[in-house]
Design an enzyme around this catalytic site. Structure first.
Site, PDB file in Angstrom:
ATOM      1  N   ARG A  16       0.840  -1.197   0.000  1.00 11.07           N
ATOM      2  CA  ARG A  16       0.000   0.000   0.000  1.00 11.07           C
ATOM      3  C   ARG A  16       0.878   1.251   0.000  1.00 11.07           C
ATOM      4  NH1 ARG A  16       1.008   2.257   4.251  1.00 11.07           N
ATOM      5  NH2 ARG A  16      -0.134   4.021   3.418  1.00 11.07           N
ATOM      6  N   GLY A  17       0.156   2.398  -0.167  1.00  7.96           N
ATOM      7  CA  GLY A  17       0.876   3.656  -0.356  1.00  7.96           C
ATOM      8  C   GLY A  17       1.015   3.834  -1.865  1.00  7.96           C
ATOM      9  N   ALA A  18       0.562   4.983  -2.358  1.00  8.25           N
ATOM     10  CA  ALA A  18       0.454   5.155  -3.813  1.00  8.25           C
ATOM     11  C   ALA A  18       1.776   4.912  -4.553  1.00  8.25           C
ATOM     12  CB  ALA A  18      -0.076   6.556  -4.105  1.00  8.25           C
ATOM     13  N   GLY A  19       2.894   5.363  -3.972  1.00  8.17           N
ATOM     14  CA  GLY A  19       4.185   5.192  -4.635  1.00  8.17           C
ATOM     15  C   GLY A  19       4.616   3.735  -4.671  1.00  8.17           C
ATOM     16  N   ARG A  61      -6.997  -1.543  -7.403  1.00  9.42           N
ATOM     17  CA  ARG A  61      -7.511  -0.436  -6.573  1.00  9.42           C
ATOM     18  C   ARG A  61      -7.770   0.735  -7.518  1.00  9.42           C
ATOM     19  NH1 ARG A  61      -4.515   1.035  -1.181  1.00  9.42           N
ATOM     20  NH2 ARG A  61      -6.568   1.891  -0.690  1.00  9.42           N
ATOM     21  N   CYS A 129      -2.431   9.727   7.683  1.00  6.53           N
ATOM     22  CA  CYS A 129      -2.148   8.456   7.009  1.00  6.53           C
ATOM     23  C   CYS A 129      -0.644   8.156   7.010  1.00  6.53           C
ATOM     24  CB  CYS A 129      -2.720   8.401   5.606  1.00  6.53           C
ATOM     25  SG  CYS A 129      -2.932   6.678   5.044  1.00  6.53           S
ATOM     26  N   ASP A 198      -2.861  10.518  -3.366  1.00  7.82           N
ATOM     27  CA  ASP A 198      -3.053   9.352  -4.240  1.00  7.82           C
ATOM     28  C   ASP A 198      -3.331   9.785  -5.664  1.00  7.82           C
ATOM     29  OD1 ASP A 198      -3.974   8.499  -1.349  1.00  7.82           O
ATOM     30  OD2 ASP A 198      -3.343   6.694  -2.419  1.00  7.82           O
ATOM     31  N   ASN A 208      -6.775  12.087  -1.397  1.00  7.27           N
ATOM     32  CA  ASN A 208      -5.906  11.413  -0.424  1.00  7.27           C
ATOM     33  C   ASN A 208      -6.780  10.685   0.588  1.00  7.27           C
ATOM     34  OD1 ASN A 208      -3.202  10.844   0.552  1.00  7.27           O
ATOM     35  ND2 ASN A 208      -3.642  12.198   2.270  1.00  7.27           N
ATOM     36  N   LYS A 209      -6.144  10.027   1.521  1.00  6.17           N
ATOM     37  CA  LYS A 209      -6.832   9.200   2.522  1.00  6.17           C
ATOM     38  C   LYS A 209      -8.043   9.905   3.123  1.00  6.17           C
ATOM     39  CE  LYS A 209      -5.990   5.819   3.278  1.00  6.17           C
ATOM     40  NZ  LYS A 209      -6.662   4.738   2.528  1.00  6.17           N
ATOM     41  N   LYS A 234       1.582  10.985  -9.822  1.00  4.61           N
ATOM     42  CA  LYS A 234       0.293  10.915  -9.105  1.00  4.61           C
ATOM     43  C   LYS A 234      -0.717  11.898  -9.695  1.00  4.61           C
ATOM     44  CE  LYS A 234       2.394   9.051  -5.005  1.00  4.61           C
ATOM     45  NZ  LYS A 234       3.034   9.363  -3.723  1.00  4.61           N
TER      46      LYS A 234
END
Ligand code: RI2
Length: 322
Positions: A16-19, A61, A129, A198, A208-209, A234
């Protein structure tokens, strides 16, 4: 890691985590490509398989744009007329993937350098987050000897905030752990908010979160600068052509065990994973290319992504975009 395993881990958020999602997808495609190229698969079949794998990864996702961007960058050019063999396609893909992964890591280092300059001695930084980009800025400022403290939110329902406070605490940064609903209560003590992202749309809105937009609202009310950090991949090219970012809604069981929820006959549990912070709440977006006002999102999309990754062409050809 195989495409299927990577896809599963992205879905269940082990990755997880966009990067990190983006780098893992690029890595899985490169491994898969090398594997099928080694079997001397005919080019047509190779391309079909690669696109199938790309779709599987993109479908895991829906919100983090880093994922389709990474996949498109990795596959860039393999369908072109100049590619006449599977071996050529594979070697281009390997180059794309390793360039993307390398640039992505470099981007974080640049963002950390730039972002750290916004953190001054005596600051109190709030974050939400678990963003590698945001944490890197704080670690860099700490490394450079700045004395500041952090307020980090818990991040219901998956508690990614714990990962953040663990990293900051291990680095020796004084950190306060608060529940998400305590943000406004503590905002008066905060001098700067830094979050990751994100996705960034063409109008500079930041996805974002879940909870980020409430924090932005509180920051604006308290006149606290709100900074978003994120790599240029992103930013969402499809939003230039009217495409939307889907907000992922995850399973209700992340919020309440199914047995307990089953007792509540008239209740629907809603679990959106992200929200949208309008551009007017964001002071800067810090990318590896420098800090920009959100109104300049179009330039990033056009000059650093855009046509390069073929999403505009896909739209022009009337195909759907993901
Ligand atoms: P980096 C995360 O999403 C968070 O929303 C975080 O702010 C964002 O990705 C960016 O993270 P999730 O995967 O790329 O936890 O900066 O749903 O690490």
């Amino acid at each position: 890691m195989s495409v299927a395993d990577t896809a599963e881990k992205i879905k269940n958020m082990e990755i997880r985590g966009a990067g990190k999602i983006a780098r893992s997808a690029a890595g899985a495609l490169s491994e898969y490509s090398a594997g099928i190229a080694a079997k001397n698969m005919p080019l047509k079949e190779y391309l079909q398989n690669m696109h199938k794998a790309a779709d599987i990864l993109k479908g895991t996702r829906p919100t983090a744009v880093s994922l389709p961007n990474a996949v498109n960058i990795t596959l860039r050019g393999i369908d072109s007329a100049t590619i006449t063999s599977t071996a050529d396609a594979d070697s281009l893909l390997q180059r794309n993937a390793s360039e993307f992964i390398g640039n992505s890591k470099l981007a974080i280092q640049n963002i950390a350098e730039i972002g750290a300059r916004y953190i001054k001695d005596g600051d109190t930084v709030m974050t939400h987050c678990n963003s590698n980009a945001a944490i890197s800025c704080m670690l860099k400022a700490h490394e450079q000897g700045r004395d500041f403290e952090v307020f980090a939110t818990e991040v219901r329902p998956r508690n990614q905030g714990y990962l953040t406070i663990k990293t900051l605490s291990d680095a020796g940064i004084k950190t306060n752990f608060i529940v998400d609903s305590a943000v406004r209560y503590f905002m008066k003590k905060v001098s700067l908010v830094i979050t990751g992202c994100d996705a960034v749309t063409v109008n500079g809105a930041v996805i974002n979160k879940i909870g980020t937009s409430q924090i932005a609202l509180c920051a604006q009310e308290a006149r606290v600068p709100f900074i978003v950090v994120g790599e240029t991949y992103k930013f969402a090219p499809k939003t230039v052509m009217g495409g939307h970012i889907d907000i992922e809604e995850r399973d209700a069981s992340e919020i309440m065990p199914a047995e307990k929820a089953a007792l509540l006959k008239n209740v629907t549990i809603r679990n959106p994973a992200f929200d949208v912070t309008p551009a007017e709440y964001v002071d800067y977006i810090i990318t590896e290319k420098g800090a920009i006002p959100p109104a300049m999102a179009y330039l990033i999309i056009r000059e650093h992504l855009g046509w390069e990754i073929g999403e505009f062409d896909t739209i022009r050809n009337g195909k759907s975009v993901s």
